[in-house]
Scaffold this motif. Structure first.
Motif, short mmCIF file in Angstrom:
data_model
loop_
_atom_site.label_atom_id
_atom_site.label_comp_id
_atom_site.label_asym_id
_atom_site.label_seq_id
_atom_site.Cartn_x
_atom_site.Cartn_y
_atom_site.Cartn_z
N LEU A 1 -0.42 -28.63 -19.22
CA LEU A 1 -0.20 -27.21 -19.52
C LEU A 1 -0.72 -26.83 -20.91
O LEU A 1 -1.12 -25.69 -21.12
CB LEU A 1 1.29 -26.86 -19.40
CG LEU A 1 1.88 -27.06 -18.00
CD1 LEU A 1 3.31 -26.57 -17.96
CD2 LEU A 1 1.05 -26.35 -16.95
N ASN A 2 -0.68 -27.76 -21.88
CA ASN A 2 -1.31 -27.44 -23.16
C ASN A 2 -2.51 -28.34 -23.42
O ASN A 2 -2.97 -28.48 -24.54
CB ASN A 2 -0.30 -27.49 -24.32
CG ASN A 2 0.25 -28.88 -24.53
OD1 ASN A 2 -0.03 -29.79 -23.76
ND2 ASN A 2 1.03 -29.04 -25.59
N THR B 1 -7.68 -33.00 -13.79
CA THR B 1 -8.90 -33.39 -13.08
C THR B 1 -9.41 -32.24 -12.23
O THR B 1 -10.62 -32.00 -12.16
CB THR B 1 -8.62 -34.62 -12.18
OG1 THR B 1 -7.93 -35.59 -12.96
CG2 THR B 1 -9.89 -35.21 -11.65
N ALA B 2 -8.49 -31.53 -11.60
CA ALA B 2 -8.90 -30.39 -10.78
C ALA B 2 -7.76 -29.38 -10.74
O ALA B 2 -6.62 -29.71 -11.04
CB ALA B 2 -9.26 -30.85 -9.37
N GLY B 3 -8.07 -28.15 -10.37
CA GLY B 3 -7.04 -27.15 -10.23
C GLY B 3 -7.12 -26.09 -11.31
O GLY B 3 -7.89 -26.22 -12.27
N ARG B 4 -6.31 -25.04 -11.11
CA ARG B 4 -6.35 -23.92 -12.05
C ARG B 4 -5.02 -23.79 -12.77
O ARG B 4 -3.96 -23.93 -12.18
CB ARG B 4 -6.66 -22.63 -11.30
CG ARG B 4 -8.13 -22.45 -10.96
CD ARG B 4 -8.34 -21.23 -10.06
NE ARG B 4 -7.52 -20.07 -10.45
CZ ARG B 4 -7.81 -19.26 -11.48
NH1 ARG B 4 -8.88 -19.47 -12.20
NH2 ARG B 4 -7.03 -18.25 -11.76
N ASP C 1 -7.51 -18.89 -18.99
CA ASP C 1 -7.82 -20.07 -18.20
C ASP C 1 -7.71 -21.30 -19.10
O ASP C 1 -8.60 -21.57 -19.91
CB ASP C 1 -9.25 -19.91 -17.65
CG ASP C 1 -9.62 -21.07 -16.74
OD1 ASP C 1 -8.83 -22.04 -16.67
OD2 ASP C 1 -10.69 -21.00 -16.12
N ILE C 2 -6.61 -22.03 -18.99
CA ILE C 2 -6.38 -23.15 -19.92
C ILE C 2 -7.37 -24.30 -19.75
O ILE C 2 -7.92 -24.77 -20.74
CB ILE C 2 -4.91 -23.62 -19.83
CG1 ILE C 2 -4.01 -22.52 -20.43
CG2 ILE C 2 -4.69 -24.94 -20.57
CD1 ILE C 2 -2.54 -22.82 -20.44
N SER D 1 -11.76 -23.75 -30.00
CA SER D 1 -11.04 -22.78 -30.83
C SER D 1 -10.04 -21.98 -30.00
O SER D 1 -8.95 -21.67 -30.45
CB SER D 1 -12.02 -21.88 -31.59
OG SER D 1 -12.65 -21.01 -30.69
N ASP D 2 -10.42 -21.67 -28.74
CA ASP D 2 -9.46 -21.02 -27.84
C ASP D 2 -8.26 -21.93 -27.61
O ASP D 2 -7.11 -21.48 -27.60
CB ASP D 2 -10.11 -20.73 -26.48
CG ASP D 2 -11.01 -19.51 -26.55
OD1 ASP D 2 -10.92 -18.79 -27.56
OD2 ASP D 2 -11.80 -19.31 -25.61
N LEU D 3 -8.56 -23.22 -27.47
CA LEU D 3 -7.51 -24.17 -27.18
C LEU D 3 -6.50 -24.25 -28.33
O LEU D 3 -5.29 -24.27 -28.11
CB LEU D 3 -8.13 -25.55 -26.93
CG LEU D 3 -7.16 -26.63 -26.43
CD1 LEU D 3 -6.53 -26.20 -25.11
CD2 LEU D 3 -7.89 -27.95 -26.25
#
Lengths: 254, 298
Positions: free
Chosen positions: A48-49, A55-58, A65-66, A72-74
Motif C-alpha cells: 500500500l505504500n 507484482t500485478a494489480g491496481r 495510482d500507487i 517524487s510522487d512516491l
C-alpha cells in the motif's frame, strides 16, 4: 478512498504472498486484517505504500495510482501515509523528540536538511503529538530507555507528525503484552474516531480483533477468505474460523 | 570487553582471601606496561644526557613532522575515497549507473587488497602519476587544437617532475587505505537494521535524509573505532614511502645511520618515536571504543 484490485505479489524466489486480492476502504474507516503469520498481512500493507512493489494489480488511493508513482510522487504519497511497525523501528539512541521530529522530514527539502535545525513550529507539533499518546514527559529520554509500549507510542507520535491521511499498522502490538496492546489500540482507535483518519491494522489475536475491529478482512495463504464486521467476527462459526486459521488451529477464546 | 583486571570479591574475612587477592593482583598486573615505561624512561634519560642521541632526535624531528603530515593528509583522502567506494558498492538496482559504479568499486577494492603496499607505492609514484600527467597533457594539447585554451595553459605544461614524491606517496597511501576504509564504512552501514530503512522510506525520507538522520548517526559508532585502528596502521605504514626518498622518520634515520654508522642509536630513536606516537593514538582509540561500547548498551 482506497481501491485495491486483483493485487498479486510474488517474491523473486517464486513465493506467492498475495493472490488476486481486491477490496475497498472508505475514507475514515478502521479496517483490521487478520490471519496467521505468513498469510500475507505484511506484504499487503507494504504494497500500500510500496515498501514492497506489487507484482500485478491496481492500487488507487484518492485517484492516485500507487504502483505507477515515480520517485517524487512516491515520497509525496508516503508522507501522507503513516506507518507503525511491530518492532517500532525507532532510532534507539536518539531522543524521543528527535525520533518524533523525524516524522516531519518528509516535508523538508532534502538539500535543506543538510544544515537545517528543526523549526520551532515542528517542535511544538511534536510535543502535541507526544501529548496525544500520553508521554509528553518522555521527550528528552533516549528511545531505548522506554518500555516497549512507550516506544510504540513514539512510533504513533512519529506517524502523526506526518499529518497523514491514512495509517498503516503492521502488527503494532505483536511484541507487547496484552495490557499495553489495549492502550496502543486505544490510541489508534481514538485517532481514527476523532480525526476521521483511515486506519488499516493487521492483528492476530482474536480477542483484540473482536474488541476493536469495526470491519475485518481475513487472509489465508495470500487469499481473502473472510470479510465481515465486528458482529460477524463475534459470531464466527468453528468452520469459518478454520477457514482463516487452518485445520490444526484450536479456538482458545469463545 | 574491558581490559581492566576484574576486581576481586569484596569481603573482610580471613587471611587466605587476602592472600588470593594479592596473588590475583600480581598475576593480573600489566607488567608489560611497566617494562615499556621503564624502557621509555631509560631512552628519555639517554636523550636528555647523551649528545649522540640529542643530535639524532634533532635530525629526526623534521621527519616526525612530515610523517604526521603525510599520514593526516593521506588519511583524509582515503576516507573520502572510502566513503564514495562504499556507497558505490552498495548501490542497488539494474540501471546502468549503479551497475557501473558497483563493478568499478568492487574492482578497485579487489585489486588493492591483492597488492602489497610497497608495490602499490612504486606503481602509483612511477606508473599511475606519470601516465595521468601524460593524459592531462594530451587533454591540454587537444583543447589547444580546438582553440579553447592558449598554448601555454596549465594542463599542457604539467610535468611529472612537477609532482613531488611526497605528494606521490600521499596519493599512494590514500589509494591503498581508501579500499580498506571502504570495507569499514560498508560494514558499519550494512549493520543498521533493515527496519530502520523501511521506517524512513515509509516516512517519505529521501536517500540523503535517510543517511543523514537515520543511518549515519548509528553507523558512525561502529565505524569510528576500526577507522582509528586504520589510522594507526597508516601511520606505521607511512614509513614505506621512504622507498620514494620522502624524508619522513624512517628515511631520515636511514640517511643518518648511513652517514654516521650509529645504527643502534639511530634505530632506537626511530623505533621510540613511532612507538610513542602509536601508543598515544591507541590509547585514544581504546577510549573511543569504550565510550562507544557504553552508548551501545541497551
Amino acid at each position: 478512498m482506497l481501491q485495491i484490485e486483483n493485487l498479486t505479489k510474488i517474491y523473486d524466489d517464486g513465493t506467492e504472498a498475495l493472490t488476486d486480492v481486491s477490496f475497498t476502504v472508505e475514507e475514515g474507516e478502521f479496517l483490521v486484517i487478520i490471519g496467521l503469520s505468513g498469510s500475507g498481512k505484511s506484504p499487503l500493507l507494504r504494497c500500500l505504500n510500496r515498501l514492497g512493489a506489487p507484482t500485478a494489480g491496481r492500487i488507487s488511493w484518492n485517484g492516485r495510482d500507487i504502483p505507477a508513482a515515480d520517485q517524487s510522487d512516491l515520497r509525496e504519497i508516503r508522507r501522507e501515509i503513516g506507518m507503525i511497525f511491530q518492532h517500532f523501528n525507532l532510532v534507539k539512541r536518539s531522543t524521543v523528540m528527535t525520533n518524533v521530529l523525524s516524522g516531519r522530514l518528509g516535508y523538508t527539502p532534502p538539500a535543506w536538511s543538510l544544515i537545517n535545525r528543526f523549526r520551532k513550529a515542528d517542535k511544538e507539533r511534536a510535543i502535541r503529538a507526544l501529548e496525544r499518546v500520553g508521554i509528553p514527559d518522555k521527550a528528552d529520554n533516549r528511545a531505548d530507555e522506554l518500555s516497549g509500549g512507550q516506544q510504540q507510542r513514539v512510533g504513533i507520535a512519529r506517524a502523526l507528525m506526518q499529518d497523514p491521511k491514512m495509517i498503516l499498522a503492521d502488527e503494532p502490538v505483536a511484541s507487547l503484552d496484552p495490557v499495553l496492546a489495549h492502550s496502543i489500540l486505544g490510541n489508534l482507535e481514538s485517532i481514527n474516531q476523532e480525526d476521521k483518519m483511515t486506519v488499516i491494522c493487521s492483528l492476530h489475536f482474536l480477542d483484540l480483533v473482536q474488541r476493536y475491529a469495526p470491519r475485518v478482512i481475513g487472509l489465508r495463504d495470500g487469499v481473502i477468505v473472510f470479510e465481515g464486521d465486528s458482529q460477524d467476527i463475534r459470531q464466527l462459526s468453528d468452520e469459518r474460523f478454520k477457514d482463516i486459521y487452518g485445520e490444526e488451529a484450536e479456538r482458545l477464546s469463545a | 570487553m574491558s581490559a581492566q583486571p576484574t576486581a576481586p570479591p569484596k569481603t573482610s574475612e580471613a587471611t587466605p582471601l587476602v592472600q588470593t587477592r594479592i596473588t590475583d593482583r600480581l598475576a593480573n598486573f600489566p607488567w608489560w606496561a611497566l617494562f615499556l615505561a621503564l624502557l621509555g624512561v631509560l631512552l628519555v634519560y639517554s636523550f636528555a644526557t647523551d649528545a649522540t642521541y640529542q643530535n639524532i632526535i634533532v635530525y629526526l624531528s623534521a621527519g616526525v613532522r612530515l610523517t604526521i603530515i603525510v599520514t593526516l593528509v593521506a588519511f583524509s583522502f582515503s576516507i573520502i575515497i572510502g566513503l564514495i567506494t562504499a556507497f558505490a558498492q552498495m548501490s542497488e538496482g539494474s540501471n546502468i549507473f549503479s551497475v557501473i559504479a558497483r563493478n568499478l568499486a568492487t574492482l578497485y577494492v579487489q585489486i588493492i587488497r591483492g597488492i602489497p603496499v610497497i608495490v602499490l607505492i612504486f606503481y602509483t609514484a612511477l606508473v599511475i602519476i606519470p601516465a595521468s600527467i601524460n593524459l592531462l597533457n594530451a587533454l591540454g594539447d587537444w583543447m589547444v587544437s580546438m582553440g579553447w585554451l592558449a598554448a601555454d595553459n596549465a594542463l599542457s605544461s604539467l610535468t611529472s617532475r612537477g609532482i613531488s614524491f611526497v605528494i606521490r606517496g600521499i596519493i599512494a597511501l590514500a589509494i591503498n587505505y581508501g579500499a580498506f576504509s571502504a570495507e569499514v564504512f560498508r560494514g558499519g552501514i550494512q549493520s543498521i537494521d533493515k527496519g530502520q530503512l523501511e521506517a524512513s522510506n515509509a516516512l517519505g525520507l529521501s536517500w540523503f535524509q535517510t543517511m543523514r538522520y537515520v543511518v549515519m548517526p548509528q553507523a558512525l559508532r561502529r565505524i569510528m573505532p576500526p577507522l582509528g585502528n586504520d589510522f594507526i596502521s597508516m601511520l606505521k605504514e607511512s614509513s614505506l614511502v621512504s622507498v620514494l626518498g620522502v624524508g619522513e622518520i624512517t628515511q631520515l634515520g636511514k640517511k643518518y645511520s648511513a652517514a654516521t654508522f650509529l645504527y643502534p642509536q639511530t634505530y632506537n630513536s626511530v623505533a621510540f618515536l613511532y612507538l610513542s606516537i602509536t601508543l598515544i593514538l591507541s590509547m585514544g582509540v581504546k577510549y573511543m571504543e569504550r565510550r562507544m561500547a557504553v552508548s551501545e548498551e541497551t
